[in-house]
Motif scaffolding. Structure first.
Motif, PDB file in Angstrom:
ATOM      1  N   THR A   1       0.827  -1.204   0.000  1.00  0.00           N
ATOM      2  CA  THR A   1       0.000   0.000   0.000  1.00  0.00           C
ATOM      3  C   THR A   1       0.861   1.254   0.000  1.00  0.00           C
ATOM      4  O   THR A   1       0.551   2.245  -0.681  1.00  0.00           O
ATOM      5  CB  THR A   1      -0.945   0.008   1.209  1.00  0.00           C
ATOM      6  N   MET A   2       1.952   1.215   0.752  1.00  0.00           N
ATOM      7  CA  MET A   2       2.837   2.374   0.822  1.00  0.00           C
ATOM      8  C   MET A   2       3.537   2.627  -0.512  1.00  0.00           C
ATOM      9  O   MET A   2       3.678   3.772  -0.946  1.00  0.00           O
ATOM     10  CB  MET A   2       3.888   2.161   1.906  1.00  0.00           C
ATOM     11  N   LEU A   3       3.976   1.567  -1.173  1.00  0.00           N
ATOM     12  CA  LEU A   3       4.858   1.710  -2.330  1.00  0.00           C
ATOM     13  C   LEU A   3       4.144   1.597  -3.667  1.00  0.00           C
ATOM     14  O   LEU A   3       4.586   2.177  -4.654  1.00  0.00           O
ATOM     15  CB  LEU A   3       5.976   0.673  -2.267  1.00  0.00           C
ATOM     16  N   GLU A   4       3.043   0.848  -3.682  1.00  0.00           N
ATOM     17  CA  GLU A   4       2.401   0.582  -4.963  1.00  0.00           C
ATOM     18  C   GLU A   4       0.972   1.094  -5.028  1.00  0.00           C
ATOM     19  O   GLU A   4       0.285   0.917  -6.028  1.00  0.00           O
ATOM     20  CB  GLU A   4       2.405  -0.925  -5.249  1.00  0.00           C
ATOM     21  N   GLY A   5       0.515   1.678  -3.919  1.00  0.00           N
ATOM     22  CA  GLY A   5      -0.872   2.124  -3.898  1.00  0.00           C
ATOM     23  C   GLY A   5      -1.127   3.275  -4.868  1.00  0.00           C
ATOM     24  O   GLY A   5      -0.244   4.068  -5.171  1.00  0.00           O
ATOM     25  N   THR A   6      -2.355   3.347  -5.349  1.00  0.00           N
ATOM     26  CA  THR A   6      -2.765   4.457  -6.215  1.00  0.00           C
ATOM     27  C   THR A   6      -3.482   5.481  -5.354  1.00  0.00           C
ATOM     28  O   THR A   6      -4.254   5.138  -4.456  1.00  0.00           O
ATOM     29  CB  THR A   6      -3.716   3.962  -7.315  1.00  0.00           C
ATOM     30  N   TYR A   7      -3.229   6.741  -5.615  1.00  0.00           N
ATOM     31  CA  TYR A   7      -3.752   7.809  -4.787  1.00  0.00           C
ATOM     32  C   TYR A   7      -4.688   8.689  -5.597  1.00  0.00           C
ATOM     33  O   TYR A   7      -4.378   9.092  -6.728  1.00  0.00           O
ATOM     34  CB  TYR A   7      -2.602   8.644  -4.206  1.00  0.00           C
TER      35      TYR A   7
ATOM     36  N   ILE B   1       3.749   1.961  11.331  1.00  0.00           N
ATOM     37  CA  ILE B   1       4.441   0.688  11.181  1.00  0.00           C
ATOM     38  C   ILE B   1       4.134   0.160   9.786  1.00  0.00           C
ATOM     39  O   ILE B   1       2.961  -0.010   9.421  1.00  0.00           O
ATOM     40  CB  ILE B   1       3.982  -0.334  12.234  1.00  0.00           C
ATOM     41  N   VAL B   2       5.162  -0.070   8.999  1.00  0.00           N
ATOM     42  CA  VAL B   2       4.975  -0.677   7.679  1.00  0.00           C
ATOM     43  C   VAL B   2       5.116  -2.187   7.855  1.00  0.00           C
ATOM     44  O   VAL B   2       6.171  -2.676   8.267  1.00  0.00           O
ATOM     45  CB  VAL B   2       6.014  -0.155   6.667  1.00  0.00           C
ATOM     46  N   ASP B   3       4.032  -2.927   7.582  1.00  0.00           N
ATOM     47  CA  ASP B   3       4.070  -4.373   7.785  1.00  0.00           C
ATOM     48  C   ASP B   3       4.048  -5.100   6.441  1.00  0.00           C
ATOM     49  O   ASP B   3       4.013  -4.488   5.382  1.00  0.00           O
ATOM     50  CB  ASP B   3       2.930  -4.836   8.696  1.00  0.00           C
ATOM     51  N   LYS B   4       4.093  -6.426   6.548  1.00  0.00           N
ATOM     52  CA  LYS B   4       4.150  -7.306   5.368  1.00  0.00           C
ATOM     53  C   LYS B   4       5.356  -6.980   4.479  1.00  0.00           C
ATOM     54  O   LYS B   4       5.277  -6.977   3.245  1.00  0.00           O
ATOM     55  CB  LYS B   4       2.851  -7.225   4.561  1.00  0.00           C
ATOM     56  N   VAL B   5       6.476  -6.668   5.141  1.00  0.00           N
ATOM     57  CA  VAL B   5       7.726  -6.413   4.423  1.00  0.00           C
ATOM     58  C   VAL B   5       8.405  -7.761   4.178  1.00  0.00           C
ATOM     59  O   VAL B   5       8.714  -8.490   5.121  1.00  0.00           O
ATOM     60  CB  VAL B   5       8.657  -5.487   5.233  1.00  0.00           C
ATOM     61  N   GLU B   6       8.644  -8.098   2.911  1.00  0.00           N
ATOM     62  CA  GLU B   6       9.195  -9.409   2.571  1.00  0.00           C
ATOM     63  C   GLU B   6      10.470  -9.347   1.738  1.00  0.00           C
ATOM     64  O   GLU B   6      11.142 -10.375   1.550  1.00  0.00           O
ATOM     65  CB  GLU B   6       8.138 -10.243   1.834  1.00  0.00           C
ATOM     66  N   HIS B   7      10.833  -8.159   1.215  1.00  0.00           N
ATOM     67  CA  HIS B   7      11.999  -8.057   0.338  1.00  0.00           C
ATOM     68  C   HIS B   7      12.874  -6.881   0.764  1.00  0.00           C
ATOM     69  O   HIS B   7      12.372  -5.865   1.267  1.00  0.00           O
ATOM     70  CB  HIS B   7      11.561  -7.876  -1.127  1.00  0.00           C
ATOM     71  N   GLU B   8      14.179  -7.052   0.554  1.00  0.00           N
ATOM     72  CA  GLU B   8      15.122  -6.008   0.926  1.00  0.00           C
ATOM     73  C   GLU B   8      14.843  -4.713   0.168  1.00  0.00           C
ATOM     74  O   GLU B   8      15.031  -3.618   0.704  1.00  0.00           O
ATOM     75  CB  GLU B   8      16.553  -6.478   0.658  1.00  0.00           C
ATOM     76  N   ARG B   9      14.412  -4.835  -1.084  1.00  0.00           N
ATOM     77  CA  ARG B   9      14.140  -3.643  -1.864  1.00  0.00           C
ATOM     78  C   ARG B   9      13.052  -2.798  -1.220  1.00  0.00           C
ATOM     79  O   ARG B   9      13.091  -1.543  -1.258  1.00  0.00           O
ATOM     80  CB  ARG B   9      13.727  -4.041  -3.297  1.00  0.00           C
ATOM     81  N   GLU B  10      12.072  -3.448  -0.592  1.00  0.00           N
ATOM     82  CA  GLU B  10      10.991  -2.721   0.070  1.00  0.00           C
ATOM     83  C   GLU B  10      11.533  -1.921   1.261  1.00  0.00           C
ATOM     84  O   GLU B  10      11.055  -0.814   1.539  1.00  0.00           O
ATOM     85  CB  GLU B  10       9.911  -3.694   0.536  1.00  0.00           C
ATOM     86  N   VAL B  11      12.517  -2.474   1.952  1.00  0.00           N
ATOM     87  CA  VAL B  11      13.103  -1.750   3.083  1.00  0.00           C
ATOM     88  C   VAL B  11      13.761  -0.466   2.600  1.00  0.00           C
ATOM     89  O   VAL B  11      13.590   0.618   3.185  1.00  0.00           O
ATOM     90  CB  VAL B  11      14.131  -2.639   3.812  1.00  0.00           C
ATOM     91  N   VAL B  12      14.516  -0.574   1.514  1.00  0.00           N
ATOM     92  CA  VAL B  12      15.190   0.604   0.964  1.00  0.00           C
ATOM     93  C   VAL B  12      14.169   1.677   0.580  1.00  0.00           C
ATOM     94  O   VAL B  12      14.347   2.877   0.852  1.00  0.00           O
ATOM     95  CB  VAL B  12      16.046   0.211  -0.253  1.00  0.00           C
ATOM     96  N   ASP B  13      13.066   1.258  -0.027  1.00  0.00           N
ATOM     97  CA  ASP B  13      12.059   2.213  -0.491  1.00  0.00           C
ATOM     98  C   ASP B  13      11.316   2.880   0.672  1.00  0.00           C
ATOM     99  O   ASP B  13      11.067   4.101   0.638  1.00  0.00           O
ATOM    100  CB  ASP B  13      11.065   1.519  -1.418  1.00  0.00           C
ATOM    101  N   VAL B  14      10.923   2.106   1.678  1.00  0.00           N
ATOM    102  CA  VAL B  14      10.167   2.710   2.791  1.00  0.00           C
ATOM    103  C   VAL B  14      11.059   3.620   3.627  1.00  0.00           C
ATOM    104  O   VAL B  14      10.570   4.564   4.258  1.00  0.00           O
ATOM    105  CB  VAL B  14       9.505   1.631   3.677  1.00  0.00           C
ATOM    106  N   LEU B  15      12.375   3.336   3.650  1.00  0.00           N
ATOM    107  CA  LEU B  15      13.280   4.226   4.378  1.00  0.00           C
ATOM    108  C   LEU B  15      13.322   5.607   3.735  1.00  0.00           C
ATOM    109  O   LEU B  15      13.631   6.604   4.408  1.00  0.00           O
ATOM    110  CB  LEU B  15      14.683   3.619   4.446  1.00  0.00           C
TER     111      LEU B  15
END
Length: 431
Positions: free
Chosen positions: A350-356, A378-392
């Motif tokens: 939702t944080m990275l791919e959601g449409t607004y 809290i960003v949950d359902k984080v499963e990939h390292e790339r997602e960590v980089v993006d949410v940071l």
């Protein structure tokens, strides 16, 4: 008492002058010897009386001093005894108060458990009745006087235990009910970590049912059959209550443990269970620093008068709330804070791919908006390292997901009444 030497010395002090007085009366005043002797005797008696008076005065002062010392000592002992008695009374009152609180907590726990188990037993009416079998009439069998013999073929063989995937809905329903009745409810904990350090700061508690053979019954399995049978409110309440019991024991071992515990709309709407649950939490308000009750966004948005009253009852006891399963970023952060929500969980997708659309809060502004209203993201359902980089990039400080740790069961030793260990983290079972 004066020593003999002192008594002799004192006697000589008034006898010798008396003899001298009698001798001087004869020598210088020509007294008759008898009269002079009588004068000496009188002087000796006067001296003895004076000595006795002086001695009595000295003894009286000494006795008075001793009495004063004894009185002071007795007063000190009396104060010590009074202090000791006050401390004993204080300890007795404290012991009685703590005992009453402990017993009340136990009784409230027992009342909730009894209520849930009774309701669980009442759900047996939802099971499908066995079909009636018609038996055809046959010729009467002549009875024999010989004792009946039962062959091994007359005893039905035990039914082999089935695995979950081989059970039909009725069998699975009975298995779920038996797991609840026998307290085969396990607590799994998934870490919530700080970013970017990835240090565990909270846990999310997840309940799992377990069969006699140790197979796990996941929510997707038991919800499918429990809800049509009308069991879901009771199942949900038992799972919630067991989660609270386990977290209470974890909190005794780890004073910094913070656990998110899910509550569904079933519990908030349950007019029989929820008042008992609130009563139980009233005797466990020390858990307010360890428990964060979590509700889905659908439950929060659909909360009516009953659900809102239930939330207010928990908030009044000091418990904080979290909203998860957020799919719509259009929410009033200020209103959520006023209702004691202190955390919001938004999935990485939702944080990275959601449409607004118009009116939505963009992910780049979400964290600061929540922070201004006293709510942590809290960003949950984080499963990939790339997602960590993006949410940071969005300055997110807390994360949860399989990348940081899968849900793991709490070790049995933690749930036993043992002294608290020195480990700073909650002990979990090995992978």
């Amino acid at each position: 008492m004066p020593s003999p030497i002192k008594q002799i010395a004192a006697t000589l002090l008034y006898i010798v002058p008396s003899i001298g007085l009698a001798y001087g009366a004869i020598l210088f005043f020509d007294f008759d010897p008898k009269l002079a002797a009588l004068t000496g005797i009188i002087a000796a008696m006067l001296g003895a009386e004076a000595h006795a008076a002086i001695s009595r005065t000295v003894e009286r002062k000494a006795t008075r001093k001793e009495l004063q010392e004894l009185t002071s000592l007795a007063a000190g002992l009396s104060r010590d005894l009074d202090d000791a008695a006050d401390k004993i009374d204080e300890l007795e009152e404290r012991f009685e108060r703590e005992t009453n609180e402990r017993m009340e907590r136990i009784f409230s726990e027992i009342r909730v458990v009894e209520s849930l188990v009774k309701r669980l037993a009442g759900t047996r009416d939802f099971t499908v009745p066995a079909p009636e079998i018609e038996i055809e009439a046959s010729a009467p069998v002549e009875k024999s006087n010989a004792p009946e013999e039962v062959s091994s073929s007359d005893v039905p063989p035990p039914k082999p235990e089935k695995r979950l995937e081989d059970m039909d809905d009725d069998e699975l329903l009975d298995t779920i009910r038996h797991s609840l009745e026998t307290n085969r409810v396990d607590l799994y904990l998934q870490p919530v970590v700080s970013l970017p350090q990835r240090k565990t700061v909270y846990y999310e508690g997840l309940s799992r049912l377990r069969t006699d053979k140790g197979e796990l019954i996941m929510p997707r399995d038991y919800m499918r059959v429990a809800e049509p049978a009308g069991m879901m409110p009771t199942v949900d309440n038992i799972l919630l209550f067991r989660c609270i019991q386990v977290v209470r024991k974890l909190a005794q071992r780890n004073s910094k443990a913070g656990v998110f515990c899910n509550i569904s709309a079933f519990s908030l709407l349950d007019e029989e269970f929820f008042p008992q649950f609130v009563d139980y939490m009233q005797h466990n308000t020390d858990l307010a620093q360890h428990l964060i009750f979590e509700f889905s966004q659908a439950t929060v948005n659909g909360a009516g008068h009953v659900e809102q009253a239930s939330l207010e009852a928990l908030a009044a006891l000091g418990f904080r709330f979290s909203m998860d399963q957020v799919t719509d970023l259009r929410f009033d952060a200020g209103s959520l804070h006023d209702r004691n929500f202190r955390f919001i969980k938004v999935s990485a997708a939702t944080m990275l791919e959601g449409t607004y659309s118009a009116g939505d809060i963009h992910a780049a502004d979400l964290k600061e908006l929540l922070k201004r209203n006293g709510i942590q993201l809290i960003v949950d359902k984080v499963e990939h390292e790339r997602e960590v980089v993006d949410v940071l990039d969005y300055d997110v400080e807390l994360g949860q997901g399989f990348l940081f740790g899968e849900p793991r069961p709490v070790r049995e030793s933690v749930l036993k009444d043992e002294p608290a260990g020195k480990a700073p983290e909650i002990p979990l079972a090995a992978d």
